[in-house]
Design a protein around this motif. Structure first.
Motif: not given
Length: 255
Positions: A152-160
């Protein structure tokens, strides 16, 4: 140039005054594929109407948003199941864990997340993950549920960068939106180390408008600012970014 917005809440009340005009603005600029995440049962009819009004452009998901996992979450999950049994959806989403607003519901959020992953496997659908201040908790669930048929999709990715690679290892694309244009967004500093085959575009409209619209209502046509930023980061044309990310969306959603 065909551009795909893989995550947009076009049924939001924020668009009640100009919804059709706003959607046509996007379509006229090449943003012609809109994937619509669910929140809870109160929005289902609005989503169905949106699909009826734009059948060539709107593709619906079904699921229970983690911030809406309340006392009645089992009723809401029953609604999700009933809808999945009644017609086709393109994904289970958005689902996941959100510890920004309420940490006390972690247990039931985990339960709802896991249950909906199992629904995705049953219906052979991708999942679209919402993660806010919960990377470890999300990865913990994905680790126990990982399999070839989980994707699937990791929506709104904001990680490292490390978290990006971990998400990709779980068969997830990274949903990149307005945050990539923020001065303090940070993901722009390492994104070029992630192959474009792992990236999809999104707006999350009406939220998270990109610069120079930050703080205002977001809309799908603003995805062009995300496209522009990625073109700069990857040093390839906007057309190539649009082509690759749209193909990636087709690989996930099957359309």
């Amino acid at each position: 140039m065909i551009i795909t917005d893989t995550h947009t809440h076009l049924y939001s009340e924020a668009f009640d005054d100009d919804r059709h005009d706003m959607i046509h603005r996007a379509i006229n600029q090449g943003v012609s594929r809109f994937f619509i995440p669910a929140i809870d049962s109160t929005y289902t009819n609005s989503m169905l109407k949106l699909e009826k009004d734009f059948p060539e452009h709107v593709f619906l998901m079904m699921g229970l948003h983690p911030t809406h996992v309340k006392e009645n979450f089992k009723e809401e999950l029953n609604h999700v199941e009933e809808m999945l049994a009644s017609r086709f959806f393109y994904a289970i989403g958005e689902i996941g864990i959100d510890l920004y607003w309420d940490k006390t519901t972690l247990g039931v959020q985990q339960e709802a997340f896991r249950y909906q992953i199992q629904l995705a496997k049953k219906y052979k659908l991708p999942i679209v993950i919402h993660c806010r201040e919960a990377f470890d908790e999300i990865f913990e669930v994905l680790e126990t549920e990982k399999s070839d048929d989980l994707f699937g999709i990791f929506h709104c990715f904001t990680g490292t960068l490390e978290q990006a690679n971990q998400a990709i290892a779980y068969n997830m694309k990274l949903g990149i939106g307005g945050v990539v244009t923020f001065k303090n967004g940070k993901i722009d500093q390492f994104l070029n180390q992630i192959d474009l085959k792992h990236i999809v575009l999104e707006t999350d409209s009406p939220y998270l408008a990109p610069v120079p619209y930050r703080g205002k209502r977001n809309e799908s046509v603003y995805i062009l600012k995300v496209l522009e930023k990625l073109s700069y980061i990857y040093k390839v044309s906007m057309e190539e970014i649009a082509s690759i990310t749209t193909q990636n969306s087709k690989d996930v959603f099957g359309i």
